[in-house]
Design a protein around this motif. Sequence first.
Motif, PDB file in Angstrom:
ATOM      1  N   SER A 170       0.813  -1.216   0.000  1.00  0.00           N
ATOM      2  CA  SER A 170       0.000   0.000   0.000  1.00  0.00           C
ATOM      3  C   SER A 170       0.847   1.266   0.000  1.00  0.00           C
ATOM      4  CB  SER A 170      -0.932   0.008   1.214  1.00  0.00           C
ATOM      5  OG  SER A 170      -0.189   0.005   2.424  1.00  0.00           O
ATOM      6  N   GLU A 171       2.091   1.165   0.450  1.00  0.00           N
ATOM      7  CA  GLU A 171       2.961   2.334   0.476  1.00  0.00           C
ATOM      8  C   GLU A 171       3.599   2.619  -0.878  1.00  0.00           C
ATOM      9  OE1 GLU A 171       5.619   1.446   3.620  1.00  0.00           O
ATOM     10  OE2 GLU A 171       4.062   1.429   5.163  1.00  0.00           O
ATOM     11  N   ALA A 172       3.398   1.707  -1.859  1.00  0.00           N
ATOM     12  CA  ALA A 172       3.988   1.891  -3.190  1.00  0.00           C
ATOM     13  C   ALA A 172       2.960   1.799  -4.302  1.00  0.00           C
ATOM     14  CB  ALA A 172       5.084   0.848  -3.421  1.00  0.00           C
ATOM     15  N   ASP A 173       1.728   1.399  -4.002  1.00  0.00           N
ATOM     16  CA  ASP A 173       0.773   1.151  -5.086  1.00  0.00           C
ATOM     17  C   ASP A 173       0.355   2.427  -5.816  1.00  0.00           C
ATOM     18  OD1 ASP A 173      -0.790   2.273  -3.121  1.00  0.00           O
ATOM     19  OD2 ASP A 173      -2.236   0.629  -3.000  1.00  0.00           O
ATOM     20  N   ALA A 174       0.476   3.596  -5.159  1.00  0.00           N
ATOM     21  CA  ALA A 174       0.113   4.839  -5.830  1.00  0.00           C
ATOM     22  C   ALA A 174       1.012   5.098  -7.034  1.00  0.00           C
ATOM     23  CB  ALA A 174       0.195   6.009  -4.851  1.00  0.00           C
ATOM     24  N   PHE A 175       2.284   4.716  -6.948  1.00  0.00           N
ATOM     25  CA  PHE A 175       3.205   4.923  -8.067  1.00  0.00           C
ATOM     26  C   PHE A 175       2.878   3.973  -9.218  1.00  0.00           C
ATOM     27  CE2 PHE A 175       5.329   6.247  -4.175  1.00  0.00           C
ATOM     28  CZ  PHE A 175       5.738   7.527  -4.519  1.00  0.00           C
ATOM     29  N   VAL A 176       2.425   2.769  -8.880  1.00  0.00           N
ATOM     30  CA  VAL A 176       1.968   1.848  -9.923  1.00  0.00           C
ATOM     31  C   VAL A 176       0.712   2.394 -10.590  1.00  0.00           C
ATOM     32  CG1 VAL A 176       1.164  -0.496 -10.402  1.00  0.00           C
ATOM     33  CG2 VAL A 176       2.966  -0.124  -8.717  1.00  0.00           C
ATOM     34  N   ALA A 177      -0.227   2.897  -9.779  1.00  0.00           N
ATOM     35  CA  ALA A 177      -1.463   3.461 -10.334  1.00  0.00           C
ATOM     36  C   ALA A 177      -1.160   4.662 -11.219  1.00  0.00           C
ATOM     37  CB  ALA A 177      -2.410   3.854  -9.195  1.00  0.00           C
ATOM     38  N   PRO A 185      -9.111   8.047 -14.108  1.00  0.00           N
ATOM     39  CA  PRO A 185      -8.779   8.303 -12.698  1.00  0.00           C
ATOM     40  C   PRO A 185      -9.567   7.427 -11.736  1.00  0.00           C
ATOM     41  CG  PRO A 185      -8.996  10.375 -13.884  1.00  0.00           C
ATOM     42  CD  PRO A 185      -9.459   9.294 -14.824  1.00  0.00           C
ATOM     43  N   THR A 186     -10.837   7.164 -12.052  1.00  0.00           N
ATOM     44  CA  THR A 186     -11.644   6.320 -11.164  1.00  0.00           C
ATOM     45  C   THR A 186     -11.114   4.895 -11.135  1.00  0.00           C
ATOM     46  OG1 THR A 186     -13.609   7.668 -11.553  1.00  0.00           O
ATOM     47  CG2 THR A 186     -13.964   5.450 -10.706  1.00  0.00           C
ATOM     48  N   ALA A 187     -10.678   4.382 -12.285  1.00  0.00           N
ATOM     49  CA  ALA A 187     -10.117   3.033 -12.328  1.00  0.00           C
ATOM     50  C   ALA A 187      -8.837   2.958 -11.507  1.00  0.00           C
ATOM     51  CB  ALA A 187      -9.853   2.627 -13.771  1.00  0.00           C
ATOM     52  N   ARG A 188      -8.002   3.989 -11.612  1.00  0.00           N
ATOM     53  CA  ARG A 188      -6.772   3.998 -10.826  1.00  0.00           C
ATOM     54  C   ARG A 188      -7.069   4.163  -9.336  1.00  0.00           C
ATOM     55  NH1 ARG A 188      -2.869   8.129 -13.892  1.00  0.00           N
ATOM     56  NH2 ARG A 188      -4.818   9.137 -14.516  1.00  0.00           N
ATOM     57  N   LEU A 189      -8.126   4.897  -9.013  1.00  0.00           N
ATOM     58  CA  LEU A 189      -8.550   4.993  -7.615  1.00  0.00           C
ATOM     59  C   LEU A 189      -8.979   3.628  -7.092  1.00  0.00           C
ATOM     60  CD1 LEU A 189      -9.305   6.634  -5.077  1.00  0.00           C
ATOM     61  CD2 LEU A 189     -11.547   7.033  -6.136  1.00  0.00           C
ATOM     62  N   ALA A 190      -9.729   2.895  -7.891  1.00  0.00           N
ATOM     63  CA  ALA A 190     -10.159   1.554  -7.485  1.00  0.00           C
ATOM     64  C   ALA A 190      -8.959   0.655  -7.222  1.00  0.00           C
ATOM     65  CB  ALA A 190     -11.054   0.945  -8.558  1.00  0.00           C
ATOM     66  N   PHE A 191      -7.922   0.772  -8.034  1.00  0.00           N
ATOM     67  CA  PHE A 191      -6.704  -0.010  -7.827  1.00  0.00           C
ATOM     68  C   PHE A 191      -6.100   0.292  -6.455  1.00  0.00           C
ATOM     69  CE2 PHE A 191      -2.099  -0.508  -8.128  1.00  0.00           C
ATOM     70  CZ  PHE A 191      -1.976  -1.784  -8.671  1.00  0.00           C
ATOM     71  N   MET A 192      -6.079   1.574  -6.072  1.00  0.00           N
ATOM     72  CA  MET A 192      -5.458   1.953  -4.802  1.00  0.00           C
ATOM     73  C   MET A 192      -6.339   1.642  -3.602  1.00  0.00           C
ATOM     74  SD  MET A 192      -3.523   5.556  -5.681  1.00  0.00           S
ATOM     75  CE  MET A 192      -5.027   6.408  -6.224  1.00  0.00           C
ATOM     76  N   VAL A 193      -7.643   1.595  -3.793  1.00  0.00           N
ATOM     77  CA  VAL A 193      -8.550   1.302  -2.680  1.00  0.00           C
ATOM     78  C   VAL A 193      -8.649  -0.200  -2.441  1.00  0.00           C
ATOM     79  CG1 VAL A 193     -10.934   1.473  -1.864  1.00  0.00           C
ATOM     80  CG2 VAL A 193      -9.848   3.437  -2.965  1.00  0.00           C
ATOM     81  N   VAL A 194      -8.752  -0.966  -3.520  1.00  0.00           N
ATOM     82  CA  VAL A 194      -8.918  -2.421  -3.383  1.00  0.00           C
ATOM     83  C   VAL A 194      -7.635  -3.081  -2.889  1.00  0.00           C
ATOM     84  CG1 VAL A 194      -9.317  -4.566  -4.660  1.00  0.00           C
ATOM     85  CG2 VAL A 194     -10.758  -2.569  -5.089  1.00  0.00           C
TER      86      VAL A 194
END
Length: 238
Positions: A170-177, A185-194
Amino acid sequence: ALAVPVAGAAGIALPGCECASVPVAGSLIRRGVAPAAALAFLLSAPAINPVVLVATSIAFPGRPEMVLARLLASLAAAVVMGWLWARFGKERWLRPPNARTGPEPSGVRAFVHGLQHDFLHAGGFLVVGAAAAATFNIAVPRAYLDVFTDSPWLSVLLLALLAVVLCVCSEADAFVAASLSGFSPTARLAFMVVGPMVDLKLIALQTGTFGRAFALRFASATWVVAVLSSVLVGWWLL
């Protein structure tokens, strides 16, 4: 009912990854904390802590709405899951965490004893989940993922599923997104939330700690709630 949002909000004070949240939640339940509150903390702690939010702001410079969207969607999903467990969860689904045998140590010995117990118990299941994620990363070509970028709905579902199998911290997934620029943007948000709430290693850890009956039901419901929360918050803010 009030303990659930309080426990969810308390997750912001613990900078840790999702791998540590399962043994911590198990320890809380073992010490008498209501399971609904402990599970809300389990989901929120790796998703809304300051380290994750700062990393998100760095990965999406000049877009504070993405940080706010992640905070709100993750906290909402954690609280809703806590309330759902309080209302519909059955005791027989949740296997009590393994009790520690022998006299309870104190002080430094208690810290070392707890660390050793939780690390050894969770480590094996973490290896299984990491191996499954690594296999997916090698076996599935990136070109297959690009087919879904043109559909906003399919892209949300794809990245929500991808978060489950990639098992990014979770500390690195934002860079992947942020690197998935072809997705909405909503799809990338879902990636970071799930991702911090449902992935292969978390399912394995939850199975080892609370039992398979719990892990299958809880992970499935959490995935649905996290996706819906992401879509609603993304539609509102993004």
